[in-house]
Design an enzyme around this catalytic site. Structure first.
Site, short mmCIF file in Angstrom:
data_model
loop_
_atom_site.label_atom_id
_atom_site.label_comp_id
_atom_site.label_asym_id
_atom_site.label_seq_id
_atom_site.Cartn_x
_atom_site.Cartn_y
_atom_site.Cartn_z
N SER A 103 2.74 2.49 -2.30
CA SER A 103 2.90 3.17 -3.59
C SER A 103 2.02 2.50 -4.63
O SER A 103 1.40 1.47 -4.38
CB SER A 103 4.37 3.11 -4.04
N VAL A 155 4.99 -9.44 3.84
CA VAL A 155 3.93 -10.39 3.51
C VAL A 155 4.45 -11.80 3.30
O VAL A 155 3.68 -12.77 3.36
CB VAL A 155 3.12 -9.94 2.28
N LEU A 180 6.40 -2.73 3.60
CA LEU A 180 7.66 -2.76 4.35
C LEU A 180 7.84 -1.45 5.10
O LEU A 180 7.35 -0.40 4.66
CB LEU A 180 8.83 -3.01 3.40
N ALA A 202 0.80 -1.23 0.00
CA ALA A 202 0.00 0.00 0.00
C ALA A 202 0.83 1.27 0.00
O ALA A 202 0.26 2.36 -0.03
CB ALA A 202 -0.93 0.00 1.22
N SER A 227 5.71 -16.67 -10.23
CA SER A 227 4.97 -16.19 -9.06
C SER A 227 3.56 -15.75 -9.45
O SER A 227 2.58 -16.08 -8.76
CB SER A 227 5.72 -15.04 -8.37
N TYR A 244 9.34 -13.98 -11.72
CA TYR A 244 8.14 -13.15 -11.62
C TYR A 244 6.97 -13.84 -12.33
O TYR A 244 5.85 -13.90 -11.81
CB TYR A 244 8.41 -11.78 -12.25
#
Length: 288
Positions: free
Chosen positions: A26, A77, A48, A24, A170, A167
């Site tokens: 950015s 997370v 973070l 959250a 994921s 990526y």
């Protein structure tokens, strides 16, 4: 009256209810948190620790009507205990109506990147989603109130272009996990919680800036435009919220996705879109 109030909305978006947004600090996460706050929701921002998260709280607080609680909780997370601690803090005041599992990184991974790079990307992008689903979904189901779980996926998790393989892996896993969640939720008697996979297009976010792009390219959407599209998709009840952008239309996305699936059906080489023997056929297909 906000633009959202003037149109249909998902019943989870309601004044006085709670929203949780990961990633959250950015980009899309910050834009979504700001919109939820503007609708009178209490918002928990997870990211973070650091100045970006602190600044995000100020931004979201400025958008909130008087009295709406806006909290920023430093959270990794990829750490299940940290996500469960976030869940416990939120649910101490009642289960959230919206959980948006948006945290994600690219980290420049390749197929043969070292194990640390692979773990860093998968821990955030995939395990961050799994941890969030396991932590929040049961509480939302038990609450019996209208709710929505939004997971941010990627077109790269569907068409899996060469390069950036960790990526892609994921985000392919995120797609599969969110589809399984949707199937589970719709099979529950009197279920009132829905699942949605946000599939952004080209968006000018922190990930884009990290690649050295200092100004928003003309082809990119802003995070705010992406959130507008998300909210409209939620109102329609869409599961796959496939976003266009200023350079890619929905029709183009549909053809790219269909071609990728066609590799299996037609027994073409893997990733044939980028294979020299099939690149011209792909070009003709997309332009036909």
């Amino acid at each position: 009256m906000t633009a959202l109030q003037e149109q249909a909305r998902h019943p989870a978006i309601r004044s006085g209810a709670t929203a949780v947004v990961t990633g959250a600090a950015s980009g899309i996460g910050l834009a979504a948190a700001t919109r939820f706050a503007a609708e009178g929701m209490a918002v928990w921002l997870a990211d973070l620790p650091g100045g970006a998260l602190d600044a995000a709280r100020e931004t979201v607080s400025a958008a909130a009507p008087g009295g709406a609680a806006i909290r920023a909780v430093p959270t990794d997370v990829g750490d299940r205990a940290a996500v469960e601690a976030l869940r416990d803090a939120v649910c101490a005041e009642g289960a959230p109506a919206i959980v948006m599992l948006n945290a994600g990184i690219e980290a420049g991974g390749k197929l043969f990147s070292d194990a640390e790079t692979w773990h860093r990307i998968l821990d955030t992008n995939l395990w961050g989603v799994i941890n969030g689903l396991h932590a929040f979904a049961p509480a939302m189901i038990e609450a019996g109130e209208p709710g929505a779980i939004v997971v941010t996926g990627s077109k790269q998790g569907i068409t899996t272009p060469p390069g950036n393989t960790p990526y892609n892996v994921s985000k392919a896993g995120v797609k599969a996990a969110t589809e399984a969640l949707a199937h589970d939720l719709r099979g529950r008697e009197n279920g009132r919680v829905t699942a949605h996979l946000l599939i952004p297009g080209f968006v000018y976010t922190g990930l884009t800036k990290a690649r050295g792009v200092a100004q928003k390219p003309e082809g990119a959407w802003t995070p705010e435009e992406t959130v507008d599209f998300l909210l409209a998709g939620l109102a329609r009840g869409d599961f796959y919220i496939l976003c266009p952008d200023n350079e890619t239309t929905r029709a183009q996305d549909e053809k790219r996705i269909a071609w990728a699936a066609g590799d299996i059906i037609e027994n073409r080489p893997a990733l044939s879109r980028w294979h020299p023997d099939f690149s011209e056929a792909f070009r003709r297909y997309t332009q036909g």
